[in-house]
Design a protein around this motif. Structure first.
Motif, PDB file in Angstrom:
ATOM      1  N   UNK A  29     -13.991 -98.163  22.777  1.00  0.00           N
ATOM      2  CA  UNK A  29     -12.680 -98.767  23.008  1.00  0.00           C
ATOM      3  C   UNK A  29     -12.807-100.266  23.200  1.00  0.00           C
ATOM      4  N   UNK A  30     -13.810-100.689  23.968  1.00  0.00           N
ATOM      5  CA  UNK A  30     -14.070-102.119  24.135  1.00  0.00           C
ATOM      6  C   UNK A  30     -14.364-102.763  22.783  1.00  0.00           C
ATOM      7  N   UNK A  31     -15.194-102.117  22.001  1.00  0.00           N
ATOM      8  CA  UNK A  31     -15.554-102.650  20.690  1.00  0.00           C
ATOM      9  C   UNK A  31     -14.328-102.751  19.770  1.00  0.00           C
ATOM     10  N   UNK A  32     -13.468-101.730  19.802  1.00  0.00           N
ATOM     11  CA  UNK A  32     -12.265-101.741  18.961  1.00  0.00           C
ATOM     12  C   UNK A  32     -11.327-102.871  19.357  1.00  0.00           C
ATOM     13  N   UNK A  33     -11.159-103.076  20.655  1.00  0.00           N
ATOM     14  CA  UNK A  33     -10.291-104.155  21.129  1.00  0.00           C
ATOM     15  C   UNK A  33     -10.850-105.513  20.749  1.00  0.00           C
TER      16      UNK A  33
END
Length: 406
Positions: A29-33
């Protein structure tokens, strides 16, 4: 997945069991954001009860922690209230929460509210001991179902797609699946990614030698995109000349006097349907009319309409910073249900007065006891109100005002 620099997550060890894919989901999720370059405080993460929900403190974004199965309902209110395309509302929910709150997901997908739901599907209730959920595949074993589930798992992706969601995808929770999350987060409307996992505490131990991909394949849960529609979610038009819910207050004028120089805690214990709560509210309002501060806290079982109904009232000449009165100064008991409820207060009271209906047995307590026929005098429906009026006359906290003129 390669080592990543965290932006939305704190640089600390995440609070999950070793090997749990909840860590992988959070990092993805961090990477996607990061891929979408969304400002940190434009992200509102809503989590559910379950192991995944302890991630709240690790995210640097806005976070809201909901009740079991209710995170999507909370997110619906948030996104409807914001009505801002640049704000990203992301929901973390487990298969247990999805089981409990499935109607919320169906409604949110049907109305296409702007949010991204990430289901952490480890196929069991991981926080409470490994019970099966509606997402436990046929034959999959859990600690409380060692023989294995006898019915197929619900295919939530098919349901969400049929309900009208903008984007729906199922992925395996291994490695880098951030592109799928980024796609879902970037789309308008209701988007959902179901991440298939294994619970390292219960799933692995109950199913030795299992391979996640094979379990998903044998469960007939295809890993694919189920819906990919460019459908804008609903918008909420701002209203003008509306009163603020935060600043909403009703001024109660002071019309009589009081004689109190200290706080008084009153507990009224009676039966459901006998207007205990409304009587307590009227008493609190009367105290405010006398220039006092007042709080009222209601207590009753979830089966509203039967059983006990109790109210804790505090009246004070000074500001009150809490509610409730576990050790009241005055305890009023008007019914058998109330007597059963007040058992703890009766034991805790070392002084003060207990006013009890004369039809009830005299309880054991260190407080002074006074009996009176509340029910006989005023009837069942008015006993609570009458009892408070009676105590007010006896104790003289403040001047009585005629409610018809007020």
């Amino acid at each position: 997945m390669s080592v990543m620099e965290r932006i939305y997550l704190k640089n600390e060890q995440l609070p999950f069991c070793k090997g749990c894919s909840h860590t992988t989901i959070s990092e993805n999720t961090d990477r996607a954001l990061q891929q979408l370059n969304i400002p940190l405080l434009d992200v509102i993460l809503v989590t559910d009860i379950g192991c995944h929900g302890i991630i709240d403190k690790a995210f640097k974004t806005h976070t809201v922690h909901g009740l079991h199965g209710r995170s999507v309902a909370l997110a619906t209110g948030i996104t409807a209230g914001l009505s801002h395309p640049d704000k990203k509302v992301i929901v973390f929910i487990g298969d247990g929460g999805t089981t409990i709150g499935m109607q919320h997901l169906i409604n949110a997908a049907h109305r296409n509210f702007n949010m991204t739901v990430v289901i952490h599907n480890n196929m069991l209730y991981g926080m409470t001991g490994g019970q099966p959920s509606e997402f436990t595949p046929c034959g999959f074993r859990t600690p409380t179902l060692p023989e294995g589930a006898a019915v197929p798992a619900i295919d939530i992706c098919s349901i969400m797609s049929a309900a009208g969601a903008s984007y729906v995808e199922r992925v395996i929770g291994i490695g880098d699946f951030s592109a799928s999350l980024a796609t879902a987060i970037s789309r308008p409307g209701f988007c959902l990614v179901e991440v298939m996992e294994i619970c390292t505490s219960y799933g692995v131990k109950s199913n030795p030698g299992m391979k996640l991909a094979k379990v998903v394949e044998e469960a007939n849960l295809p890993v694919k995109v189920y819906a990919d529609r460019q459908i804008a979610g609903p918008t909420s038009e701002p209203r003008e000349n509306t009163r603020s819910l935060i600043e909403l207050s009703t001024e109660i004028p002071v019309t009589v006097t009081h004689s109190l120089d200290h706080p008084v805690r009153i507990q009224l214990a009676g039966s459901a349907g006998e207007r205990v709560q409304s009587a307590a509210e009227q008493f609190a309002i009367a105290a405010i009319r006398a220039g006092l501060n007042a709080t009222k806290k209601g207590s009753y079982p979830v089966t509203v309409g039967i059983g006990f109904s109790a109210a804790d009232i505090i009246i004070s000449p000074d500001e009150i910073l809490y509610t409730g009165s576990p050790v009241p100064d005055v305890l009023i008991i008007t019914s058998e249900d109330g007597l059963a409820y007040a058992k703890g207060a009766l034991e805790n009271m070392k002084q003060g007065t207990v006013y009890i209906d004369s039809s009830l047995p005299v309880p054991k307590t260190a407080a002074r006891i006074e009996q009176h026929g509340f029910r006989e005098t005023a009837g069942v429906k008015e006993a609570a109100k009458y009892s408070l009026g009676y105590v007010l006359q006896r104790e003289g906290y403040f001047k009585v005002v005629n409610s018809q003129k007020s």
